[in-house]
Design an enzyme around this catalytic site. Structure first.
Site, PDB file in Angstrom:
ATOM      1  N   PRO A  61       0.835  -1.208   0.000  1.00  0.00           N
ATOM      2  CA  PRO A  61       0.000   0.000   0.000  1.00  0.00           C
ATOM      3  C   PRO A  61       0.865   1.251   0.000  1.00  0.00           C
ATOM      4  CG  PRO A  61      -0.899  -1.612   1.502  1.00  0.00           C
ATOM      5  CD  PRO A  61       0.404  -2.184   1.000  1.00  0.00           C
ATOM      6  N   CYS A  62       0.450   2.227  -0.801  1.00  0.00           N
ATOM      7  CA  CYS A  62       1.362   3.333  -1.110  1.00  0.00           C
ATOM      8  C   CYS A  62       1.005   4.648  -0.448  1.00  0.00           C
ATOM      9  CB  CYS A  62       1.398   3.546  -2.622  1.00  0.00           C
ATOM     10  SG  CYS A  62      -0.239   3.913  -3.324  1.00  0.00           S
TER      11      CYS A  62
END
Length: 443
Positions: free
Chosen positions: A135-136
């Site tokens: 997840p960014c």
């Protein structure tokens, strides 16, 4: 080639690899509804391979309530009982983490055991490739500005360690790590330096592109055939002794004989007023001669009986007035600024922070980047038709992201938006898959 997909989301990255003949033996994703979407997509690919898409369409016609999804799938499992077992082995609804600190988390060692079980089920003894991207949020510039100092303390900064653990365990020839450009600068560039060092310690080289200056390796997916401005980083890692080069994505660019604009993406979809449409129910296409459809629209309609996930959000009268103003500005080639609104339509005192709050996908322009924030509101994704004066539906943003119309997003609408906003466009994943295959199979 045998593939593991980590942090899979709704499957945008794995879609292109599947289409290119890779065998994906495990998809690991923490969100329940994204996993349900993955299951439905696995069903599609299985039935397509067995020349039985009519059964898939029957399922789509009957499955329009996410609360009865398990029962709805029984029409498929009754005919193909082996498919349920395949799903159980290959789609793992697991959250990486330390169970001692997070009751919802599963340890890397337990996930590794489940992946080995899937390898055995698929008669595979080794893994060729690992794909995915943690997840960014904390890597992205937008995410970091929202989280401020908390970003530096956020455990999501270190989710790549779980990716690293899986690479270390299965020793693939290579891996693909897709993320936002901010990963190169997060924590004053420390995050990416640590990523490189940690992979180097287990025998892997990791490249951000062909340029030694990493920031020059940021790519815009629109340059490779995606109908959307979307800047991202695609990291490519490989065993040092293989001495691979960075994949040549340009060699596999998908070209179109038309403009990459919003009209050619969603112009054929049913018109909706706010609140109209269907979340999960299959809607027939409006009647159109084939010659009226764009090349892109024809591609999106392949192997489809209609569309799903096409329900418009309800819009407050106040916001709808703003939408109409934003569309009028857009038609003149102008981006509406919040401080230009009449005073009676402003609800925020800090006007400067909301300057670009409302944005239209102009009919004649390439769409701007779809992001996960669309799950919260649609102000940044306004439909260009002033008669409709609403935000885009899940199907419309899925079209912009290049998901085909037969790709069903499961769950409540908020979960659907989140899945689409976080996804890698399948067109780009196909380009990546082809480029990586060229490297892995070259003598």
């Amino acid at each position: 080639m045998i593939v593991i997909d980590l942090f899979t989301g709704a499957g945008g990255l794995s879609e292109g690899f599947h289409e290119e003949g890779y065998k994906i033996v495990a998809q690991i994703e923490k969100e329940k509804w994204a996993c349900e979407t993955l299951k439905t997509r696995l069903i599609y690919h299985f039935l397509n391979k067995n020349n039985d898409l009519e059964l898939y369409f029957e399922f789509l016609r009957k499955s329009f309530n996410y609360k009865t999804l398990d029962q709805d799938r029984m029409i498929i499992f009754k005919k193909y009982p082996e498919l349920k077992e395949k799903i159980d082995y290959e789609i793992l609804n697991r959250k990486f983490g330390n169970p001692a600190n997070d009751r919802e988390a599963t340890s890397s060692s337990d996930i590794i055991k489940e992946i080995y079980a899937s390898l055995k089920y698929n008669n595979a003894t080794s893994v060729d490739l690992i794909i995915g991207g943690p997840p960014c949020q904390v890597y992205s510039v937008i995410g970091r500005s929202r989280l401020k100092e908390a970003a530096n303390r956020d455990s999501r900064n270190y989710l790549f360690y779980y990716y690293l653990n899986i690479v270390k365990e299965f020793e693939p020839k290579a891996f693909v790590f897709e993320n936002v450009p901010g990963i190169l600068t997060a924590k004053d560039r420390l995050i990416f330096s640590v990523i490189q060092e940690e992979f180097d310690n287990i025998g892997y080289t990791i490249l951000s592109g062909n340029d030694h200056e990493h920031k020059n390796n940021i790519i815009d997916f629109s340059d490779y055939g995606v109908f959307q401005r979307r800047k991202r980083v695609v990291l490519f890692g490989f065993k040092k002794e293989l001495n691979y080069t960075y994949p040549d994505f340009s060699r596999f660019t998908e070209y179109w004989n038309e403009e990459k604009n919003t009209r050619n993406i969603i112009g054929d979809l049913p018109s909706l007023s706010p609140g109209e449409g269907e979340d999960l129910k299959l809607i027939e296409y409006p009647f159109q001669n084939n010659s009226e459809l764009s090349e892109y629209q024809k591609k999106m309609r392949e192997n489809s009986m209609g569309i799903m996930n096409h329900k418009a959000r309800a819009v407050r009268d106040h916001d709808r007035m703003i939408y109409r103003i934003a569309i009028e500005y857009s038609n003149q080639g102008i981006q509406l600024k919040y401080n230009e609104l009449p005073n009676d339509l402003k609800t925020h005192q800090n006007e400067e922070s909301f300057l670009d709050r409302f944005k239209v996908h102009n009919w004649n322009e390439i769409p701007h980047t779809i992001v996960a924030h669309i799950a919260k509101d649609g102000h940044y994704n306004i439909h260009p038709d002033i008669k409709q004066a609403r935000s885009l539906t899940v199907r419309e943003v899925a079209r912009i992201q290049s998901f085909p119309d037969n790709y069903k997003f499961e769950g409540p609408r908020t979960a659907q938006f989140l899945q689409v906003g976080n996804a890698v466009p399948p067109i780009m994943s196909r380009v990546i898959a082809k480029a990586v295959k060229h490297i892995l199979t070259s003598p």
